[in-house]
Design an enzyme around this catalytic site. Structure first.
Site, PDB file in Angstrom:
ATOM      1  N   ASP A  22       0.833  -1.212   0.000  1.00 19.38           N
ATOM      2  CA  ASP A  22       0.000   0.000   0.000  1.00 19.38           C
ATOM      3  C   ASP A  22       0.868   1.264   0.000  1.00 19.38           C
ATOM      4  OD1 ASP A  22      -2.356   1.416  -0.020  1.00 19.38           O
ATOM      5  OD2 ASP A  22      -2.750   1.182   2.134  1.00 19.38           O
ATOM      6  N   ARG A  35      -1.109   9.075  -9.930  1.00 23.00           N
ATOM      7  CA  ARG A  35      -1.081   7.861  -9.108  1.00 23.00           C
ATOM      8  C   ARG A  35      -0.430   6.674  -9.825  1.00 23.00           C
ATOM      9  NH1 ARG A  35      -4.191   7.605  -4.717  1.00 23.00           N
ATOM     10  NH2 ARG A  35      -4.437   5.368  -5.043  1.00 23.00           N
ATOM     11  N   GLU A  69     -12.322  -4.559  -4.135  1.00 29.91           N
ATOM     12  CA  GLU A  69     -12.864  -3.222  -3.875  1.00 29.91           C
ATOM     13  C   GLU A  69     -12.179  -2.152  -4.737  1.00 29.91           C
ATOM     14  OE1 GLU A  69     -12.043  -5.416  -1.239  1.00 29.91           O
ATOM     15  OE2 GLU A  69     -14.167  -5.923  -1.267  1.00 29.91           O
ATOM     16  N   ASN A  70     -11.046  -2.483  -5.335  1.00 34.94           N
ATOM     17  CA  ASN A  70     -10.298  -1.478  -6.097  1.00 34.94           C
ATOM     18  C   ASN A  70     -10.983  -1.076  -7.411  1.00 34.94           C
ATOM     19  OD1 ASN A  70      -7.052  -2.696  -4.977  1.00 34.94           O
ATOM     20  ND2 ASN A  70      -8.200  -0.921  -4.250  1.00 34.94           N
ATOM     21  N   ARG A 190       1.929  -4.827   6.163  1.00 34.76           N
ATOM     22  CA  ARG A 190       1.253  -3.794   5.394  1.00 34.76           C
ATOM     23  C   ARG A 190       2.076  -2.531   5.459  1.00 34.76           C
ATOM     24  NH1 ARG A 190      -4.962  -2.442   4.391  1.00 34.76           N
ATOM     25  NH2 ARG A 190      -4.686  -0.611   3.075  1.00 34.76           N
TER      26      ARG A 190
HETATM   27  C1  IPE Z   1      -5.470  -2.718  -0.242  1.00 30.26           C
HETATM   28  O1  IPE Z   1      -5.106  -1.380  -0.380  1.00 30.26           O
HETATM   29  C2  IPE Z   1      -5.411  -3.409  -1.570  1.00 30.26           C
HETATM   30  C3  IPE Z   1      -4.093  -3.542  -2.177  1.00 30.26           C
HETATM   31  C4  IPE Z   1      -2.961  -3.217  -1.634  1.00 30.26           C
HETATM   32  C5  IPE Z   1      -4.089  -4.126  -3.496  1.00 30.26           C
HETATM   33  P1  IPE Z   1      -6.210  -0.239  -0.512  1.00 30.26           P
HETATM   34  O2  IPE Z   1      -5.465   1.043  -0.576  1.00 30.26           O
HETATM   35  O3  IPE Z   1      -7.134  -0.542  -1.627  1.00 30.26           O
HETATM   36  O4  IPE Z   1      -7.014  -0.388   0.855  1.00 30.26           O
HETATM   37  P2  IPE Z   1      -7.899   0.674   1.645  1.00 30.26           P
HETATM   38  O5  IPE Z   1      -8.937   1.167   0.699  1.00 30.26           O
HETATM   39  O6  IPE Z   1      -6.985   1.765   2.078  1.00 30.26           O
HETATM   40  O7  IPE Z   1      -8.442  -0.094   2.795  1.00 30.26           O
HETATM   41  C1  IPE Z   2      -1.641   0.245  -3.292  1.00 27.51           C
HETATM   42  O1  IPE Z   2      -1.412   1.613  -3.344  1.00 27.51           O
HETATM   43  C2  IPE Z   2      -1.845  -0.356  -4.652  1.00 27.51           C
HETATM   44  C3  IPE Z   2      -3.253  -0.698  -4.960  1.00 27.51           C
HETATM   45  C4  IPE Z   2      -4.247  -0.679  -4.115  1.00 27.51           C
HETATM   46  C5  IPE Z   2      -3.538  -1.080  -6.334  1.00 27.51           C
HETATM   47  P1  IPE Z   2      -2.606   2.657  -3.311  1.00 27.51           P
HETATM   48  O2  IPE Z   2      -3.007   2.936  -4.712  1.00 27.51           O
HETATM   49  O3  IPE Z   2      -3.700   2.193  -2.450  1.00 27.51           O
HETATM   50  O4  IPE Z   2      -1.885   3.923  -2.694  1.00 27.51           O
HETATM   51  P2  IPE Z   2      -2.497   4.939  -1.644  1.00 27.51           P
HETATM   52  O5  IPE Z   2      -3.012   4.134  -0.501  1.00 27.51           O
HETATM   53  O6  IPE Z   2      -3.582   5.672  -2.322  1.00 27.51           O
HETATM   54  O7  IPE Z   2      -1.347   5.810  -1.273  1.00 27.51           O
HETATM   55 MG    MG Z   3      -4.094   2.417  -0.492  1.00 28.26          MG
END
Ligand code: IPE
Ligand code: IPE
Ligand code: MG
Length: 244
Positions: A22, A35, A69-70, A190
């Site tokens: 993350d 991003r 959820e992404n 994490r």
């Molecule tokens: C969790 O990260 C999913 C991955 C690392 C692929 P997210 O950034 O999506 O999680 P939340 O939304 O902060 O819980």
């Molecule tokens: C994790 O990084 C990768 C995925 C969830 C695909 P994020 O994209 O969630 O990065 P932040 O949390 O917005 O910084």
């Molecule tokens: Mg994230």
């Protein structure tokens, strides 16, 4: 291998480490970049970590790349991530194979595009004989979705007379999950300072140790990884029991 006195392999270290990668978005934003720039930087971190595993005695590494959820993110980010996965597999396939890495994917493939799933199948096949280290990449993965799919599959098998409901126990469900061939994670890491699980390996991590660290994923390194693996070895895992 493990008997070598010179080996830095950690005694009592984790056999299976799972990582919630993350912080890519924040890493990019801090640099005034989109991003996706962070996602590309993040993807480049994976190989170095995988390559460190054999030396540390880590046999399984599982990384969370895209959650169920992404899909709620913008169309640009989702499409950019899907294209990154395709490019990553194409570009890294040979190196992963030559390094002795066995690659597997977990998650629901139904919602992924055909081009991507074809590349995933191909990479799984071309590394199927490898055993130096097991890399599992979670794409369109969510623990609750995985359990729901497993139960659907079990229900079908019961209806078909292939599964006796009276015999269902914890081991049965474990065998229906995407992770059926993997041992449970011993250590879940994490990055990015968030202390939550976000639907990752809930069933499998019932007794895992957790490490939540502030480092953003693109800044994660082999040194940080080795430090967490060594820290794990110092922990006292009791599994509900009391020492004699
Ligand atoms: C969790 O990260 C999913 C991955 C690392 C692929 P997210 O950034 O999506 O999680 P939340 O939304 O902060 O819980
Ligand atoms: C994790 O990084 C990768 C995925 C969830 C695909 P994020 O994209 O969630 O990065 P932040 O949390 O917005 O910084
Ligand atoms: Mg994230």
């Amino acid at each position: 291998m493990s008997g070598d006195a010179l080996s830095p392999e950690v005694a009592g270290g984790p056999r299976h480490v799972a990582i919630i990668m993350d912080g890519n978005g924040r890493w990019a934003q801090m640099r005034g970049r989109p991003r996706l720039f962070g996602h590309h930087a993040g993807a480049r971190r994976v190989r170095e970590i995988v390559e460190t595993c054999p030396d540390l005695g880590v046999e399984y590494l599982t990384v969370f790349a895209f959650s169920t959820e992404n899909w709620k993110r913008t169309q640009t980010e989702v499409a950019g991530l899907m294209s990154l996965f395709r490019r990553y597999i194409t570009r890294e396939a040979r190196a992963l194979r030559d390094e002795g890495v066995r690659v597997r994917f977990i998650g629901d493939r139904v919602r992924l595009d055909r081009k991507l799933t074809a590349l995933m199948d191909e990479l799984e096949e071309m590394t199927a004989e490898n055993s130096r280290v097991n890399l599992t990449i979670a794409i369109n993965y969510g623990s609750r979705d995985e359990v729901a799919r497993a139960i659907k599959h079990m229900a079908r098998d019961v209806a078909a007379g292939k599964l006796d409901p009276e015999g269902v126990d914890e081991g049965t469900l474990t065998r229906y999950l995407d992770t059926r061939v993997l041992p449970d994670p011993d250590l879940v890491i994490r990055t990015s300072g968030e202390a939550r699980i976000s639907n990752f390996l809930l069933w499998q991590s019932a007794y895992a140790e957790y490490e939540f660290i502030d480092t953003l994923w693109p800044d994660f390194s082999a040194e940080i990884f080795a430090g967490l693996v060594r820290g794990y070895a110092a922990r006292d895992r009791r599994f509900g029991a009391v020492k004699a």
